[in-house]
Enzyme design. Sequence first.
Site, PDB file in Angstrom:
ATOM      1  N   CYS A 182      -7.003  -4.769  -4.560  1.00 32.86           N
ATOM      2  CA  CYS A 182      -5.449  -4.904  -5.074  1.00 32.86           C
ATOM      3  C   CYS A 182      -4.662  -4.537  -3.904  1.00 32.86           C
ATOM      4  CB  CYS A 182      -5.259  -4.358  -6.462  1.00 32.86           C
ATOM      5  SG  CYS A 182      -6.430  -4.648  -7.753  1.00 32.86           S
TER       6      CYS A 182
ATOM      7  N   LYS B   2       4.019  -8.784  -9.697  1.00 29.37           N
ATOM      8  CA  LYS B   2       2.912  -7.948  -9.328  1.00 29.37           C
ATOM      9  C   LYS B   2       2.484  -7.740  -8.003  1.00 29.37           C
ATOM     10  CE  LYS B   2      -1.362  -7.106  -9.666  1.00 29.37           C
ATOM     11  NZ  LYS B   2      -2.143  -6.338 -10.387  1.00 29.37           N
TER      12      LYS B   2
HETATM   13  N1  SAJ Z   1      -4.755   6.183  -3.318  1.00 27.96           N
HETATM   14  C1  SAJ Z   1      -4.147   7.240  -2.121  1.00 27.96           C
HETATM   15  N2  SAJ Z   1      -3.340   7.994  -2.361  1.00 27.96           N
HETATM   16  C2  SAJ Z   1      -2.756   8.055  -3.751  1.00 27.96           C
HETATM   17  C3  SAJ Z   1      -3.288   6.981  -4.846  1.00 27.96           C
HETATM   18  C4  SAJ Z   1      -4.082   6.097  -4.175  1.00 27.96           C
HETATM   19  O1  SAJ Z   1      -4.868   7.026  -0.893  1.00 27.96           O
HETATM   20  O2  SAJ Z   1      -1.860   8.653  -3.982  1.00 27.96           O
HETATM   21  C5  SAJ Z   1      -5.748   5.322  -2.599  1.00 27.96           C
HETATM   22  C6  SAJ Z   1      -6.915   5.248  -3.547  1.00 27.96           C
HETATM   23  O3  SAJ Z   1      -7.802   6.371  -3.223  1.00 27.96           O
HETATM   24  C7  SAJ Z   1      -7.547   3.691  -3.395  1.00 27.96           C
HETATM   25  C8  SAJ Z   1      -6.170   3.088  -3.314  1.00 27.96           C
HETATM   26  O4  SAJ Z   1      -5.111   3.875  -3.017  1.00 27.96           O
HETATM   27  O5  SAJ Z   1      -8.203   3.544  -2.322  1.00 27.96           O
HETATM   28  C9  SAJ Z   1      -5.902   2.245  -4.582  1.00 27.96           C
HETATM   29  O6  SAJ Z   1      -5.982   2.933  -5.661  1.00 27.96           O
HETATM   30  P1  SAJ Z   1      -4.914   3.126  -6.775  1.00 27.96           P
HETATM   31  O7  SAJ Z   1      -5.216   4.154  -7.883  1.00 27.96           O
HETATM   32  O8  SAJ Z   1      -3.430   3.218  -6.265  1.00 27.96           O
HETATM   33  O9  SAJ Z   1      -4.698   1.653  -7.321  1.00 27.96           O
HETATM   34  P2  SAJ Z   1      -6.035   0.483  -7.960  1.00 27.96           P
HETATM   35  O10 SAJ Z   1      -6.205  -0.545  -6.543  1.00 27.96           O
HETATM   36  O11 SAJ Z   1      -7.025   1.112  -8.615  1.00 27.96           O
HETATM   37  O12 SAJ Z   1      -5.061  -0.146  -9.050  1.00 27.96           O
HETATM   38  C10 SAJ Z   1      -3.680  -0.880  -8.662  1.00 27.96           C
HETATM   39  C11 SAJ Z   1      -2.673  -0.267  -9.691  1.00 27.96           C
HETATM   40  N3  SAJ Z   1      -1.506  -0.501  -9.128  1.00 27.96           N
HETATM   41  C12 SAJ Z   1      -0.316   0.167  -9.006  1.00 27.96           C
HETATM   42  O13 SAJ Z   1      -0.634   1.316  -9.499  1.00 27.96           O
HETATM   43  C13 SAJ Z   1       0.865  -0.408  -8.701  1.00 27.96           C
HETATM   44  C14 SAJ Z   1      -3.079  -0.844 -11.081  1.00 27.96           C
HETATM   45  O14 SAJ Z   1      -2.060  -0.702 -11.904  1.00 27.96           O
HETATM   46  C15 SAJ Z   1      -3.256  -2.594 -10.771  1.00 27.96           C
HETATM   47  O15 SAJ Z   1      -3.488  -3.093 -12.098  1.00 27.96           O
HETATM   48  C16 SAJ Z   1      -4.473  -2.639  -9.907  1.00 27.96           C
HETATM   49  O16 SAJ Z   1      -3.989  -1.939  -8.525  1.00 27.96           O
HETATM   50  C17 SAJ Z   1      -4.339  -4.332  -9.776  1.00 27.96           C
HETATM   51  O17 SAJ Z   1      -5.441  -4.828 -10.297  1.00 27.96           O
HETATM   52  O18 SAJ Z   1      -3.575  -4.865  -9.114  1.00 27.96           O
END
Ligand code: SAJ
Length: 421
Positions: A268, A214
Site C-alpha cells: 500500500c 485513499k
Molecule cells: N514504517 C516505518 N516507520 C513508521 C511506520 C511504518 O518505517 O513509523 C514502515 C513499516 O515498517 C512498513 C511500511 O512503513 O514497511 C508500511 O507500514 P504501515 O504500518 O505504515 O502501513 P501498512 O502498509 O500496513 O497499512 C497502510 C495504512 N495506511 C496508513 O496508515 C495511512 C492502513 O491504514 C491502510 O489501510 C493500508 O496501508 C492500505 O491497505 O492501504
Amino acid sequence: MSEGKLKTICVVGLGYIGLPTAVVLASRGTSVIGVDVNKDVVAKINRGEIHIVEPDLDAVTARVVQNGFLRAATAPETADAFVIAVPTPFHDNKADLSYVHAAAASVAPVLKPGDLVVLESTSPPGTTERMAAQLASLRPDLKFPRHGEEGCDVQVAYCPERVLPGRVLVELVENDRVIGGITHACSARAEELYRIFVTGSLLQTGVRTAEMCKLTENSFRDVSIAFANELSIICEKLGINVWDVIRLANHHPRVNILQPGPGVGGHCIAVDPWFIVQAAPEESRLIRTAREVNDGKPKYVLEKIKTAIAGVRAAGAEPKVALLGLAFKPDVDDFRESPSLHIAEIVAGWNDCAVLISEPYADALPGALAGHKHVRLIADAHDAVRQAHIVVMLVNHRHYKDIPVADLGDKVVIDTRGVWS
Ligand code: SAJ
C-alpha cells in the site's frame, strides 16, 4: 427498482481485506458469499480455516462458516450488494486494473435492479466510473449511474478500506469510512451496507474525492516516514542518536515524527503514492522524492552490512551475519514488497558470509533465499544472535523483545528499528 434491506452480500476477492470484511459482515448475521478465483482458498475457507495471519480472524471465520453465514465460492452469485476487494498492483509505472475489470465482468451477469456494487480496491481517480461504464456495456438491460444522473437500477460507489494489518478486525469496525457514490443515491445505499458493521462515522462524498482520499492518506504516511528515514541518515552522519532526537522532538505538542526503518514495504504505502505521480507527474515532486528516499533506505542499510562484513573478515574471522525479520513490518506474516526480504536476498547473493535468518512467521526460507548452503533459517532468534558476528535488526517483531542486550556484547549491531539504540 426495488431497494430493500441488504440481506445477501457477495464479497469478491478474499485476501487481506476481502476476507475480514466478509467475515465481519457474516458475524453481524448477514448472509455472505465470499468469492475468490483460487480454488484452494475457497476450499480452505469452507472448512472454516484461513490462509492469512491476522489476530482473531481464524476463530471468527470458523464460527461464521459453521453457523452458515459465510460460504465461499469461485464465482459471484445473486446478492443484494457486491463488494470488490481485489488487488491493484503497480507495474511499469502504471496501475494494473485487470483484476478490477475481471471482478466487474464476473459480477455483471448476476446483477439485478436494486443491487449495489462497491469498489474497495485502491485505484486511480476515475476507476469507479470506468467500472460502472464497463458494467453498463455488459448489461445494457440495466441503467447504471453516471455523474449527476439519479434514478439508476444499480448503484455504484467507491469506499476505500483503511485498516492496518495486524489490527484489521478492530479497525474494520471502528475506523471512519469515506464513501464516494457516483450519485447521492449511490452514497446513501453504500452507507446502508457499511452501517451493518461500522461503528465509526460514514462520510459521504463524491466518487473521485474518495478515490483520491485513499491515495492521499498513504502518501501522507510515506512522506512522513521519508522524513524520518532522511533524518536517520543525517543524524548518523553527524554522530547523533536519531531515536533520541525523535523521541525528544515528539514532546513538542505539534510535532509527531514517525520511525525510521530499513525502508518502506507492503503493498500500500510503497505503491499508492505512484498512483498520484502517474496522474500528475510534473506536480508530484515531494511525493515522488519521498518514494525515492524510502526506496533508497535498503541500499543504505546494505552498505553498512557490507562494511561490517569487511571489518570482521579483516579481523581474521569468517563472517556470520544474523538478519532478524523478513516481513514488511512487525508482527505480520506478509513478505510482499518487504525491504527486509530484499536486503536479505542481496546479502545472500553476495555469497561471502554465512547468513543466519530469523523470521518467526516463516516455516521455510521464502523467495530467492531458498536453496543456498550458506543461508539458514534459524528457528530461535537468540541462537542466531549468539552465533553471529554481525546482528542486523530488520523487523521489530515482538518475539525479539526478550533478546538480552548482553548477548550483543562484542558484536557489530546494525539496528534499523531503534530496538537497542
Ligand atoms: N514504517 C516505518 N516507520 C513508521 C511506520 C511504518 O518505517 O513509523 C514502515 C513499516 O515498517 C512498513 C511500511 O512503513 O514497511 C508500511 O507500514 P504501515 O504500518 O505504515 O502501513 P501498512 O502498509 O500496513 O497499512 C497502510 C495504512 N495506511 C496508513 O496508515 C495511512 C492502513 O491504514 C491502510 O489501510 C493500508 O496501508 C492500505 O491497505 O492501504
